[in-house]
Design an enzyme around this catalytic site. Structure first.
Site: not given
Ligand code: ASP
Length: 338
Positions: A14, A57, A86-87
């Protein structure tokens, strides 16, 4: 005073998205774009910006993180910052900590709000990561801190950080230990010390990184789980390609009693690690009886995953299998994680 040289490695996520003509966010920005968006960085450090990939990710692989670890190991900079999605940050940061031993800060950061939104957090998180990498306390303790994550001015240990919310801005936390430190104004204030003994013992036993991908199944236990997927896996030729399994167990290390037989067969077929679905934390070893409580499962050959979250236990088991470790060595290594 000379500015430290900081190497920024951008993977995507992101933080590196751009809107397409319809307004939908697509992967696209590289490391140079991220750096250009934060002019203040140039006053703090000499930045080397490198675009490694432009992917979300959720699509990263173990092999890509192994290649990234080699890059970090070879970097001559005085600090390395990885930007990504962030995932899977909680998994990639932990894997990097297993693979990389450096005496300079190694930091993973990301963003929850994309650049088209008001108060996007990417630029602030990158700036905070650079400030943390330049901080004298962090630089002095870089080796013992290991890989850290910086999100919203908090500093987390890779072994403990979790993404605890799918969408909100403050989505990261270390429920086990709390943040290691906080960035206040332009200085890092230590809050808690990382547990490094387990990481050091683990790294010693893992030896050199390398090897090929070793799929590990993540089997989450819920109320009345019938175990059909485990059964199908065990009956399929070559166990569907899985080489190991992690069981996200209930409470202190329990699974439904109807799974006693299938769990024992699974443990006989491949290294099977039990880790708490409650999100990590030490499990019981000798309190409850019955075939699928901690005593029974340990007797049946399941390996105790200790305080690691199931996602991190899966990363560690893949790394052990890739390194060619056998069941006894794997059990011994997980034992270091309490
Ligand atoms: N799906 C994105 C990723 O992990 C989400 C994010 O970056 O927050 O790359």
């Amino acid at each position: 005073m000379s500015r430290p040289r900081i190497h920024i490695l951008a993977l995507g996520g992101t933080i590196a998205t751009k809107p397409d003509p319809s307004g939908v966010m697509q992967m696209g920005a590289g490391a140079d774009d991220l750096v250009k968006a934060v002019p203040l960085l140039a006053t703090l450090a000499d930045i080397e910006a490198e675009t490694v990939s432009r992917v979300g990710s959720h699509s990263l692989s173990f092999d890509q993180i192994h290649a990234l670890a080699a890059k970090i190991a070879a970097s001559t900079a005085e600090g390395v910052i990885v930007t990504q999605g962030t995932d899977t940050l909680e998994e990639t940061a932990f894997l990097l900590d297993l693979l990389v031993e450096r005496d300079v800060p190694v930091i993973v950061t990301a963003a929850m709000r994309n650049p088209s939104l008001t108060s996007a957090d990417g630029p602030g998180n990158l700036l905070a990561a650079v400030r943390v990498a330049c901080d004298p306390w962090v630089r002095a303790h870089a080796q013992s801190l290991g890989v850290i994550s910086v999100m919203l001015d908090e500093v987390y240990a890779a072994a403990d950080v979790l993404k605890v919310h799918p969408t909100r801005l403050n989505a990261f936390a270390s429920p086990q230990s709390g943040p290691l430190a906080a960035l206040v104004e332009d200085r890092v204030v230590p809050l808690g010390l990382p547990v490094r003994d387990a990481m050091e013992a683990t790294r010693r036993k893992l030896g050199r990184a390398g090897g090929t991908a070793q799929p590990v199944a993540l089997l989450w236990m819920g109320l009345d789980e019938p175990g059909h997927l485990i059964d199908a896996m065990l009956n399929a030729s070559d166990h569907l390609g899985y080489r190991g399994a992690v069981v996200g167990a209930m409470g202190g290390g329990h699974i439904p009693e109807r799974l006693a037989d299938v769990a024992a067969r699974l443990a006989a077929a491949m290294p099977t690690v039990v880790s708490p679905r409650a999100g990590g934390g030490p499990m019981l070893r000798q309190t409850y009886g019955g075939p699928t409580s901690e005593i029974g499962l340990r007797k049946a050959g399941l390996i105790w995953g200790g305080r690691l979250h199931p996602l991190k236990a899966r990363v560690l088991l893949e790394t052990c299998l890739r390194a060619g470790l056998q069941r006894t060595a794997i059990a011994d290594l997980f034992g270091a994680w309490g």
